[in-house]
Write a protein that holds these residues in place. Structure first.
Motif, mmCIF file in Angstrom:
data_model
loop_
_atom_site.group_PDB
_atom_site.id
_atom_site.type_symbol
_atom_site.label_atom_id
_atom_site.label_comp_id
_atom_site.label_asym_id
_atom_site.label_seq_id
_atom_site.Cartn_x
_atom_site.Cartn_y
_atom_site.Cartn_z
ATOM 1 N N ILE A 1 0.839 -1.202 0.000
ATOM 2 C CA ILE A 1 0.000 0.000 0.000
ATOM 3 C C ILE A 1 0.873 1.252 0.000
ATOM 4 N N ARG A 2 1.917 1.256 0.849
ATOM 5 C CA ARG A 2 2.768 2.436 0.950
ATOM 6 C C ARG A 2 3.530 2.684 -0.356
ATOM 7 N N ALA A 3 3.916 1.615 -1.032
ATOM 8 C CA ALA A 3 4.661 1.766 -2.288
ATOM 9 C C ALA A 3 3.831 2.443 -3.373
ATOM 10 N N MET A 4 2.505 2.473 -3.216
ATOM 11 C CA MET A 4 1.641 3.138 -4.189
ATOM 12 C C MET A 4 1.308 4.568 -3.791
ATOM 13 N N CYS A 5 1.877 5.035 -2.671
ATOM 14 C CA CYS A 5 1.571 6.375 -2.181
ATOM 15 C C CYS A 5 2.714 7.347 -2.481
ATOM 16 N N ASP A 6 2.428 8.619 -2.290
ATOM 17 C CA ASP A 6 3.406 9.682 -2.515
ATOM 18 C C ASP A 6 3.927 10.284 -1.222
ATOM 19 N N ILE A 7 3.075 10.333 -0.205
ATOM 20 C CA ILE A 7 3.419 10.984 1.059
ATOM 21 C C ILE A 7 3.072 10.046 2.214
ATOM 22 N N THR A 8 4.022 9.864 3.116
ATOM 23 C CA THR A 8 3.773 9.174 4.381
ATOM 24 C C THR A 8 3.851 10.200 5.498
ATOM 25 N N ILE A 9 2.847 10.201 6.379
ATOM 26 C CA ILE A 9 2.846 11.106 7.525
ATOM 27 C C ILE A 9 3.006 10.291 8.793
ATOM 28 N N ASP A 10 4.043 10.607 9.547
ATOM 29 C CA ASP A 10 4.290 9.962 10.829
ATOM 30 C C ASP A 10 3.542 10.774 11.900
ATOM 31 N N GLU A 11 4.220 11.498 12.743
ATOM 32 C CA GLU A 11 3.586 12.402 13.706
ATOM 33 C C GLU A 11 4.484 13.604 13.910
ATOM 34 N N VAL A 12 3.894 14.700 14.333
ATOM 35 C CA VAL A 12 4.647 15.953 14.453
ATOM 36 C C VAL A 12 4.550 16.531 15.858
ATOM 37 N N ALA A 13 4.150 15.710 16.834
ATOM 38 C CA ALA A 13 3.858 16.237 18.163
ATOM 39 C C ALA A 13 4.994 16.102 19.161
ATOM 40 N N THR A 14 5.868 15.102 19.008
ATOM 41 C CA THR A 14 6.787 14.770 20.097
ATOM 42 C C THR A 14 8.230 15.199 19.881
ATOM 43 N N GLY A 15 8.643 15.370 18.634
ATOM 44 C CA GLY A 15 10.057 15.599 18.354
ATOM 45 C C GLY A 15 10.792 14.321 18.000
ATOM 46 N N GLY A 16 10.085 13.204 18.031
ATOM 47 C CA GLY A 16 10.669 11.933 17.634
ATOM 48 C C GLY A 16 10.156 11.494 16.279
ATOM 49 N N PHE A 17 10.599 10.315 15.862
ATOM 50 C CA PHE A 17 10.011 9.680 14.690
ATOM 51 C C PHE A 17 9.928 8.193 14.975
ATOM 52 N N HIS A 18 9.239 7.464 14.100
ATOM 53 C CA HIS A 18 8.911 6.084 14.388
ATOM 54 C C HIS A 18 9.197 5.216 13.167
ATOM 55 N N GLN A 19 8.922 3.942 13.311
ATOM 56 C CA GLN A 19 9.201 2.998 12.231
ATOM 57 C C GLN A 19 8.492 3.389 10.943
ATOM 58 N N ILE A 20 7.336 4.044 11.067
ATOM 59 C CA ILE A 20 6.590 4.505 9.891
ATOM 60 C C ILE A 20 7.469 5.368 8.993
ATOM 61 N N SER A 21 8.292 6.225 9.601
ATOM 62 C CA SER A 21 9.150 7.110 8.803
ATOM 63 C C SER A 21 10.163 6.313 8.001
ATOM 64 N N LEU A 22 10.748 5.279 8.612
ATOM 65 C CA LEU A 22 11.703 4.445 7.890
ATOM 66 C C LEU A 22 11.012 3.702 6.752
ATOM 67 N N GLU A 23 9.805 3.219 7.002
ATOM 68 C CA GLU A 23 9.053 2.535 5.954
ATOM 69 C C GLU A 23 8.725 3.493 4.809
ATOM 70 N N GLY A 24 8.403 4.748 5.149
ATOM 71 C CA GLY A 24 8.117 5.733 4.112
ATOM 72 C C GLY A 24 9.333 6.032 3.253
ATOM 73 N N LEU A 25 10.515 6.142 3.873
ATOM 74 C CA LEU A 25 11.746 6.348 3.101
ATOM 75 C C LEU A 25 11.996 5.166 2.173
#
Length: 326
Positions: A216-240
């Protein structure tokens, strides 16, 4: 006989222990087994247990007997985050020769709470590791190591239809500085673009296993993780890995921790915040050239720094060093 490593975790931890174990089996000479004390409850049940041994409450359980036997022949016992007193007692009562690695996946003092079992294992811990995202700021003496995410599969998307596909799943409301990922401003920004004719917000009908999410992600253009904490998560690595433009709120500390295992190269995140998320998302949608440049940067960064065949060598070097083979 190959060297054996046993991974122990109370829960699947979003598949991180299982993925590490599978990668060791696929790309190295290690014989790796991953034991989980329990699975998630429905609807997450079964999503992150591929190739894992899930224990029951009975000591006569087949998987528990396999764990007993495997501990006797292991070179490394890799404990992830938390194990219950039942497994601690098993370790204490087993005359194993293995070196113990303790691997932290969660921030301290926030839900879901866990109690570190490291002092209770009562055997020497050869190395303490920590996920190399936001987490090392909590554990200054631990060695940061990356989460491993699979290389992206080919996109199943037909010829471009002019729509920008955004994959975003709103975070559950939780209390805490680091687990409180939900953000009203991000949800409002998504509502503002969801009805545009040139945007498609991809919504999952139900929780999906990793191999489905990868497609599903490979067919997308933008992945949004979260912008609240100052961290990032596995979702960001998957999006890259998928070649998406990745929006998150990774602060300087989180980015520099990641740069520690990328040779100093900064990850090409679209770094945002609750104050700027609306404008940052609008720019990606309005400026197609900028969007494509972000996607290309993600693909190149993933090719250079996120491939499992390269990242698993970090773990191999760690194990070799512990065993005096470096």
């Amino acid at each position: 006989m190959p060297d054996r490593i046993i991974h122990l975790s109370n829960t699947p931890l979003a598949g991180a222990p299982a993925r590490l174990s599978r990668t060791l089996n696929r790309l190295t000479d290690w014989d790796s087994l991953c034991f989980l004390e329990q699975d998630y409850k429905s609807p997450m049940n079964g999503l992150f247990t591929d190739n894992c041994f899930v224990l029951s409450d009975s000591d006569d359980d087949d998987c528990f007997q396999l764990l007993r036997e495997s501990l006797l022949t292991a070179e490394i016992i890799h404990v992830h985050n938390y194990i219950t007193p039942r497994i601690v007692t098993l370790l204490m009562n087993t005359e194993f020769k293995a070196s113990v690695v303790y691997h932290l996946h969660s921030p301290t003092r926030e839900g879901p709470l866990y109690v570190s079992r490291q002092p209770d294992i009562r055997v020497p811990v050869a190395r303490t590791l920590v996920v190399a995202q936001m987490h090392p700021r909590f554990y200054e003496t631990a060695t940061p190591v990356p989460n491993i995410v699979p290389a992206a599969p080919p996109s199943l998307r037909p010829e471009p239809d002019g729509k920008i596909r955004i994959l975003y799943a709103p975070a559950q409301l939780r209390a805490g500085r680091w687990n409180g990922k939900a953000c009203r401003e991000l949800n409002e920004a998504m509502d503002a673009v969801a009805h545009r004719p040139d945007v498609e917000v991809v919504k999952l009908s139900r929780p999906q296993p990793s191999h489905v999410l990868e497609r599903i992600r490979a067919m997308c253009d933008i992945t949004i993780d979260e912008v609240a904490t100052g961290g990032f998560h596995q979702i960001s690595l998957e999006g890259l890995q998928a070649g998406n433009a990745v929006i998150n709120g990774a602060d300087e500390i989180s980015q520099r921790i990641m740069m520690g295992w990328t040779g100093g190269e900064r990850p090409p995140f679209v770094v945002s915040s609750p104050r700027t998320i609306g404008d940052d998302l609008q720019r990606l949608i309005e400026d197609r050239e900028y969007l494509e440049s972000c996607k290309a940067a993600s693909r190149e960064f993933a090719r250079k720094h996120l491939q499992p065949a390269d990242l698993i060598k970090i773990y191999e070097r760690t194990y070799a060093d512990i065993l005096g083979r470096s």
